[in-house]
Design an enzyme around this catalytic site. Structure first.
Site, short mmCIF file in Angstrom:
data_model
loop_
_atom_site.label_atom_id
_atom_site.label_comp_id
_atom_site.label_asym_id
_atom_site.label_seq_id
_atom_site.Cartn_x
_atom_site.Cartn_y
_atom_site.Cartn_z
N ASP A 22 -13.52 54.96 12.73
CA ASP A 22 -14.96 55.03 12.42
C ASP A 22 -15.25 54.07 11.28
OD1 ASP A 22 -17.72 55.99 11.84
OD2 ASP A 22 -17.15 57.72 13.05
N TYR A 38 -34.25 54.89 19.18
CA TYR A 38 -34.30 54.34 20.55
C TYR A 38 -35.50 53.42 20.76
CZ TYR A 38 -31.25 58.45 21.32
OH TYR A 38 -30.29 59.41 21.22
N TYR A 91 -31.76 54.10 25.35
CA TYR A 91 -30.48 54.83 25.14
C TYR A 91 -29.97 55.40 26.46
CZ TYR A 91 -27.82 59.04 23.50
OH TYR A 91 -26.91 60.05 23.28
N VAL A 137 -43.67 67.82 17.32
CA VAL A 137 -44.09 66.59 17.98
C VAL A 137 -44.82 66.92 19.28
CG1 VAL A 137 -43.24 64.49 19.10
CG2 VAL A 137 -42.23 65.24 16.92
#
Ligand code: NAD
Ligand code: UDP
Length: 389
Positions: free
Chosen positions: A49, A105, A185, A253
């Site tokens: 990582d 995205y 994505y 949202v």
């Protein structure tokens, strides 16, 4: 602690210790998987990582019982020639590396597509060329929207599971138009799935594809302004945790009408361990991994998190616990949403006998206890600082 008695697979065969190259090991899922592998198995992990904060507790000190079985390799898979060597000396590669927060995205579609498709290509190539097994992390988002979402609101067919349950080998992938960049994505993930599947079919690659359905738990993402950028927008668990910790209303949202099923990270990791240790049953398959019993709307999630947080923190909730925001205001241009995500569990049940166990209330209780313990003090100090200056 790893047991000294031989581990057996689901068919009663002895499981030999293996070396696993885990790419993205420093992230949310990777940190839980490393923990499980260190505590309960004899396997060795080459943890790859660019960050290691979430697995530091497994790497230090040298006196840990699993010292020597986990090595951290700080490298960016975009451009590091050491990657092939690590894959070559492993029995299995698990690829978790990705940009996977919805706020990216539509605002960073190029980075999103490169991360989820282009950067995964060398991993696939090295596994295929060296005859190494690959477990690749995709997403439930490859299903996109349900068929039912295109039916009239009052259509009785919307209640028919055939129109909304998501099945690996049957359901279509339904994305919005190209200018809805939210789908960058999902589309990149779908194409890498197809490539892996084709490598399996044409070149004999031994692969498993995992489609996580909203895995949540401790160490997921970051709390803005504390262990991540102040303006950053993590996934919903961390957004709502941040609001609760700061005693702000939770932002819904577009009314919070979308539906999700949430699974506890510790249940989901059990499924991944079964895949790792049962290659004969897992190879060649795509698996949904989620909890169909934990379905809520985002509004219901906000209400439940508010109640649970009150219980674990001992604080009353604020007068206006939620507010509505438009997706344009919250995420910007090009956002779109999956309406409903219920995984079909037939394949994972049949192949691996796996079932999730933890209810939504219980998983929120342990996760929010962790969030409160880890962040409440730091938030208090961060809020007090500007006032003191
Ligand atoms: P995460 O962001 O916490 O972890 C991803 C890790 O990959 C990070 O530590 C990051 O530093 C690392 N990484 C990214 N690009 C890299 C690069 N070029 N080189 C080296 N390391 C790199 O995300 P997560 O929730 O742990 O997700 C892991 C995988 O599961 C991702 O592929 C994601 O798309 C998939 N997934 C997760 C969920 C979920 O519910 N958590 C849902 C759907 C799909
Ligand atoms: N969401 C929300 N408020 C927030 C963050 C997210 O209402 O503060 C919504 C988001 O629009 C989506 C759902 O919560 O409908 C789940 O979002 P998440 O970021 O976890 O990712 P997704 O499940 O869409 O991949």
């Amino acid at each position: 602690m790893a047991s000294t008695t031989a581990r057996l697979d689901l068919d009663g065969n002895t499981i030999n210790p293996m070396t696993i190259c885990m790419i993205g090991a420093g992230g949310f899922i990777g940190s839980h998987l490393c923990e499980k592998l260190m505590q309960e198995t004899p396997h060795t992990v080459l943890a790859v990582d660019v960050y290691n904060d979430k697995i530091k507790h497994l790497l230090e000190p040298d006196s840990l019982p699993w010292a020597g079985r986990i090595q951290f390799h700080r490298l960016n898979i975009k451009n590091d020639s050491r990657l092939e060597g690590l894959i070559k000396c492993s029995d299995l590669t698990i690829n978790l590396a990705a940009i996977c927060t919805p706020a990216d995205y539509n605002t960073r579609p190029l980075d999103t597509i490169y991360s989820n498709f282009i950067d995964a290509l060398p991993v696939l190539k090295y596994c295929s060329e060296n005859n190494k097994r690959l477990i690749h992390f995709s997403t439930c988002e490859v299903y996109g929207k349900t068929i039912g979402s295109y039916l009239p609101k009052d259509s009785p067919l919307r209640q028919d599971p055939a129109y909304y349950i998501l099945k690996e080998d049957v359901s279509p992938c339904i994305f919005g138009s190209v200018e809805k960049q939210r789908w960058s994505y999902a589309c990149a993930k779908q194409l890498i799935e197809r490539l892996i599947y084709a490598e399996g079919a044409e070149n004999g690659l031994e692969f498993t594809i995992v489609r996580p359905f909203n895995w949540i738990g401790p160490r997921m993402d970051f709390i803005p302004g504390i262990d991540g950028p102040s303006e950053g927008v993590p996934r919903v668990l961390a957004c709502f945790s941040n609001n609760l910790l700061r005693r702000e209303p939770l932002k819904l949202v577009d009314g919070g009408e979308s539906q999700r099923t949430f699974v506890y990270i510790k249940d989901a990791i059990e499924a991944v361990l079964l895949m790792i240790e049962n290659p004969g049953r897992a190879s060649g398959h795509i698996f949904n991994v989620g909890n169909p019993n934990n379905e809520v709307t985002v509004r219901q999630l906000a209400e439940m998190m508010t109640k649970v947080y009150s219980k674990v923190s001992g604080e009353d909730s604020i007068e206006t616990p939620t507010i509505d925001v438009s997706s344009k205001e919250f995420y910007g241009e090009g956002y779109d949403d999956s309406d409903k995500r219920i995984p079909d569990m037939t394949i994972i049940n049949k192949q691996l006998g796996w079932n999730p166990k933890t209810s939504l209330w219980d998983l929120l209780e342990s996760t929010l206890t962790y969030q409160h313990k880890t962040y409440a003090e730091a938030i208090k100090q961060a809020i007090a600082k500007p006032l003191a200056n």
